[in-house]
Design a protein around this motif. Structure first.
Motif, PDB file in Angstrom:
ATOM      1  N   UNK A 167      32.934  34.753  46.473  1.00 15.98           N
ATOM      2  CA  UNK A 167      32.268  34.639  45.168  1.00 15.98           C
ATOM      3  C   UNK A 167      31.553  35.931  44.796  1.00 15.98           C
ATOM      4  N   UNK A 168      30.911  36.558  45.773  1.00 12.65           N
ATOM      5  CA  UNK A 168      30.209  37.818  45.514  1.00 12.65           C
ATOM      6  C   UNK A 168      31.194  38.930  45.185  1.00 12.65           C
ATOM      7  N   UNK A 169      32.335  38.954  45.896  1.00 10.87           N
ATOM      8  CA  UNK A 169      33.364  39.956  45.648  1.00 10.87           C
ATOM      9  C   UNK A 169      33.974  39.770  44.256  1.00 10.87           C
ATOM     10  N   UNK A 170      34.238  38.514  43.878  1.00 11.78           N
ATOM     11  CA  UNK A 170      34.806  38.243  42.564  1.00 11.78           C
ATOM     12  C   UNK A 170      33.832  38.582  41.444  1.00 11.78           C
ATOM     13  N   UNK A 171      32.549  38.433  41.687  1.00 12.21           N
ATOM     14  CA  UNK A 171      31.550  38.738  40.667  1.00 12.21           C
ATOM     15  C   UNK A 171      31.573  40.219  40.281  1.00 12.21           C
TER      16      UNK A 171
END
Length: 118
Positions: A8-12
């Motif tokens: 999720x952090x990478x996609x953000x």
């Protein structure tokens, strides 16, 4: 399947900001970068948004236009770096989330009512 906080952090970090607000039924103009060999150019694809798929960085939308009496549909990834910009040409008034019925219509019947018309 639930995504991990790391994903999720990478996609953000991949999400684009400053995208215009558009909905199904709107007529949009998508400026899309095309790479041919070593040359790069921008192609404009204008049509009606048939559907939107909202899934974070994997969000997409389908645009349909009629070119030389042939219906052409194209699926764009919303957060793709190849999309230079998206312009909303007109707002459409529709009562469905998917406008697949437009595929069977032709001519004036395939028009979407404009928001300014009421």
């Amino acid at each position: 399947m639930l995504s991990s906080p790391v994903i999720a952090k990478l996609e953000a970090t991949q999400l684009r900001d400053k995208l215009p607000e558009f909905r199904v039924g709107d007529t949009v103009r998508v400026h899309y970068k095309i790479i041919e060999g070593e040359k790069e150019r921008v192609q404009v694809f204008q049509g009606v948004v048939l559907k939107r798929h909202r899934a974070g960085v994997r969000s997409s939308f389908t645009v349909r236009k009629v070119s030389f009496n042939v219906g052409v549909e194209r699926v764009f990834l919303l957060h793709s770096p190849r999309i230079e910009k998206i312009e909303v040409v007109s707002r459409g008034v529709v009562r469905k989330a998917r406008l697949f019925y437009l595929r069977d219509l032709a001519g004036k019947a395939a028009r979407v009512r404009d928001a300014k018309d009421g």
